[in-house]
Design an enzyme around this catalytic site. Structure first.
Site, PDB file in Angstrom:
ATOM      1  CB  CYS A  15       4.062  21.519  -5.749  1.00  0.00           C
ATOM      2  SG  CYS A  15       5.623  21.481  -6.620  1.00  0.00           S
TER       3      CYS A  15
ATOM      4  CG  HIS B  51      -1.959  -1.133   1.130  1.00  0.00           C
ATOM      5  ND1 HIS B  51      -2.569  -1.687   2.226  1.00  0.00           N
ATOM      6  CD2 HIS B  51      -2.462  -1.798   0.054  1.00  0.00           C
ATOM      7  CE1 HIS B  51      -3.393  -2.653   1.833  1.00  0.00           C
ATOM      8  NE2 HIS B  51      -3.338  -2.738   0.533  1.00  0.00           N
TER       9      HIS B  51
ATOM     10  CB  CYS C 292       5.637  19.656 -11.586  1.00  0.00           C
ATOM     11  SG  CYS C 292       6.181  19.871  -9.872  1.00  0.00           S
TER      12      CYS C 292
HETATM   13  P1  NAD Z   1      -6.671  -4.033  10.816  1.00  0.00           P
HETATM   14  O1  NAD Z   1      -6.712  -2.810  11.664  1.00  0.00           O
HETATM   15  O2  NAD Z   1      -7.845  -4.331   9.975  1.00  0.00           O
HETATM   16  O3  NAD Z   1      -6.401  -5.314  11.721  1.00  0.00           O
HETATM   17  C1  NAD Z   1      -5.355  -5.351  12.649  1.00  0.00           C
HETATM   18  C2  NAD Z   1      -5.346  -6.746  13.245  1.00  0.00           C
HETATM   19  O4  NAD Z   1      -4.162  -6.881  14.006  1.00  0.00           O
HETATM   20  C3  NAD Z   1      -6.525  -7.014  14.146  1.00  0.00           C
HETATM   21  O5  NAD Z   1      -7.027  -8.301  13.846  1.00  0.00           O
HETATM   22  C4  NAD Z   1      -5.929  -6.961  15.561  1.00  0.00           C
HETATM   23  O6  NAD Z   1      -6.523  -7.883  16.439  1.00  0.00           O
HETATM   24  C5  NAD Z   1      -4.498  -7.367  15.311  1.00  0.00           C
HETATM   25  N1  NAD Z   1      -3.529  -6.757  16.219  1.00  0.00           N
HETATM   26  C6  NAD Z   1      -3.474  -5.472  16.662  1.00  0.00           C
HETATM   27  N2  NAD Z   1      -2.393  -5.288  17.416  1.00  0.00           N
HETATM   28  C7  NAD Z   1      -1.748  -6.488  17.493  1.00  0.00           C
HETATM   29  C8  NAD Z   1      -0.573  -6.920  18.138  1.00  0.00           C
HETATM   30  N3  NAD Z   1       0.190  -6.114  18.874  1.00  0.00           N
HETATM   31  N4  NAD Z   1      -0.216  -8.229  18.011  1.00  0.00           N
HETATM   32  C9  NAD Z   1      -0.987  -9.092  17.288  1.00  0.00           C
HETATM   33  N5  NAD Z   1      -2.104  -8.714  16.643  1.00  0.00           N
HETATM   34  C10 NAD Z   1      -2.483  -7.419  16.739  1.00  0.00           C
HETATM   35  O7  NAD Z   1      -5.331  -3.932   9.937  1.00  0.00           O
HETATM   36  P2  NAD Z   1      -5.028  -4.486   8.478  1.00  0.00           P
HETATM   37  O8  NAD Z   1      -5.507  -5.870   8.338  1.00  0.00           O
HETATM   38  O9  NAD Z   1      -3.594  -4.205   8.220  1.00  0.00           O
HETATM   39  O10 NAD Z   1      -5.921  -3.579   7.506  1.00  0.00           O
HETATM   40  C11 NAD Z   1      -5.974  -2.172   7.668  1.00  0.00           C
HETATM   41  C12 NAD Z   1      -5.472  -1.341   6.491  1.00  0.00           C
HETATM   42  O11 NAD Z   1      -5.108  -0.032   6.973  1.00  0.00           O
HETATM   43  C13 NAD Z   1      -4.251  -1.875   5.844  1.00  0.00           C
HETATM   44  O12 NAD Z   1      -4.259  -1.515   4.518  1.00  0.00           O
HETATM   45  C14 NAD Z   1      -3.145  -1.138   6.588  1.00  0.00           C
HETATM   46  O13 NAD Z   1      -2.026  -0.921   5.804  1.00  0.00           O
HETATM   47  C15 NAD Z   1      -3.731   0.226   6.879  1.00  0.00           C
HETATM   48  N6  NAD Z   1      -3.205   0.763   8.142  1.00  0.00           N
HETATM   49  C16 NAD Z   1      -1.853   0.906   8.254  1.00  0.00           C
HETATM   50  C17 NAD Z   1      -1.304   1.349   9.413  1.00  0.00           C
HETATM   51  C18 NAD Z   1       0.213   1.454   9.486  1.00  0.00           C
HETATM   52  O14 NAD Z   1       0.858   1.686   8.464  1.00  0.00           O
HETATM   53  N7  NAD Z   1       0.809   1.259  10.665  1.00  0.00           N
HETATM   54  C19 NAD Z   1      -2.114   1.682  10.506  1.00  0.00           C
HETATM   55  C20 NAD Z   1      -3.518   1.566  10.357  1.00  0.00           C
HETATM   56  C21 NAD Z   1      -4.042   1.083   9.159  1.00  0.00           C
END
Ligand code: NAD
Length: 245
Positions: free
Chosen positions: A152, A123, A134
């Site tokens: 920009c 992502h 640009c």
């Molecule tokens: P999600 O929020 O849908 O799910 C997170 C999962 O991780 C949950 O099932 C939760 O129970 C579990 N979890 C949370 N903390 C944990 C830990 N410490 N140990 C083990 N399990 C844990 O996340 P997703 O499936 O990645 O989908 C969300 C979308 O949003 C993705 O595209 C993601 O890239 C993006 N997102 C990214 C970030 C980031 O870059 N840090 C943060 C939030 C959302």
């Protein structure tokens, strides 16, 4: 940790030691122990009645950039976050000679910060930003510090993060890399993801081996073919030992 959990972690250790080609497939849960909230766990962003899927979308970005950037800068840009035990252990294993490909849905750059090299960012990343007019590149600090919508400095165009927003397709090259990594692997570790975001979640089905682990702190099992380790991913990885190949 109870005995059954420890024996599953011992099994994971054994497979990590024996495997030639490992894929780690992770999501937002990988970074919660670094202080970055996820979307769907009990303390996630979705529980605050904010529809991230609406706000972090292609349409919102272009039609309501002020609202997009208000949310994005506050909730997605954690520039001072540091890698936790999971990011660090994956990097240490790679440094010790393990062939590990990290396929991440995260955009926070923490695997890079930990020193991992084989990373497929499904992502994109908050650390790459471009002018939509640009194509001038901007770093994350410029975007985060901008008053309101970042523009920009050369042409005044709207700056867009190199992040796949809801409603946007994944890059074809990234898809191919992820599928190939899955097909080549002999151990799959899925962790910290709810597997609710597509097409990312579908990539795990390209794994053809039979050594599959799923680590999640909530009770979200994936099926009998996955060994489920219920726990915080940083705590689980802190038990894994790095053995030189
Ligand atoms: P999600 O929020 O849908 O799910 C997170 C999962 O991780 C949950 O099932 C939760 O129970 C579990 N979890 C949370 N903390 C944990 C830990 N410490 N140990 C083990 N399990 C844990 O996340 P997703 O499936 O990645 O989908 C969300 C979308 O949003 C993705 O595209 C993601 O890239 C993006 N997102 C990214 C970030 C980031 O870059 N840090 C943060 C939030 C959302």
């Amino acid at each position: 940790m109870d005995n059954s959990l420890m024996s599953k972690i011992d099994q994971l250790q054994e497979y990590i030691d024996k495997s030639i080609d490992i894929v780690f497939f992770g999501g937002a849960g990988v970074s919660t122990e670094s202080g970055i909230p996820d979307f769907r766990s009990a303390t996630g962003i979705f529980t605050n009645n904010l529809s991230a899927e609406t706000i972090i979308s292609h349409d919102y970005f272009f039609y309501k950039p002020e609202a997009f950037y208000k949310f994005y800068k506050e909730k997605m840009m954690y520039l001072n976050a540091e890698p936790n035990a999971c990011h660090k252990k994956l990097s240490d294993l790679e440094k010790a000679g393990k062939h590990i490909t990290i396929i991440t849905q995260n955009i926070d750059g923490l695997h890079q910060k930990a020193g991992s090299k084989h990373i497929i960012e499904l992502h994109g990343s908050i650390y790459r930003n471009y002018c939509t007019k640009c194509n001038q590149a901007y770093d994350a600090k410029y975007v985060k510090k901008a008053q309101g919508v970042p523009r920009c400095s050369k042409c005044g165009g709207l700056i867009k993060p190199d992040v796949v927003l809801y409603g946007e397709p994944l890059a074809e090259e990234t898809i191919n890399q992820a599928i190939q990594a899955m097909e080549n692997a002999d151990l799959l570790i899925v962790g910290g993801t709810s597997l609710k975001v597509y097409p990312a979640a579908s990539f795990i089905h390209f794994f053809e081996g039979n050594k599959k682990f799923y680590i999640n702190m909530e009770n979200e099992q994936l099926g009998d073919d996955f060994t489920f380790i219920k726990g915080k991913i940083g705590e689980v990885f802190s038990k894994i030992k790095v053995r030189r190949n």
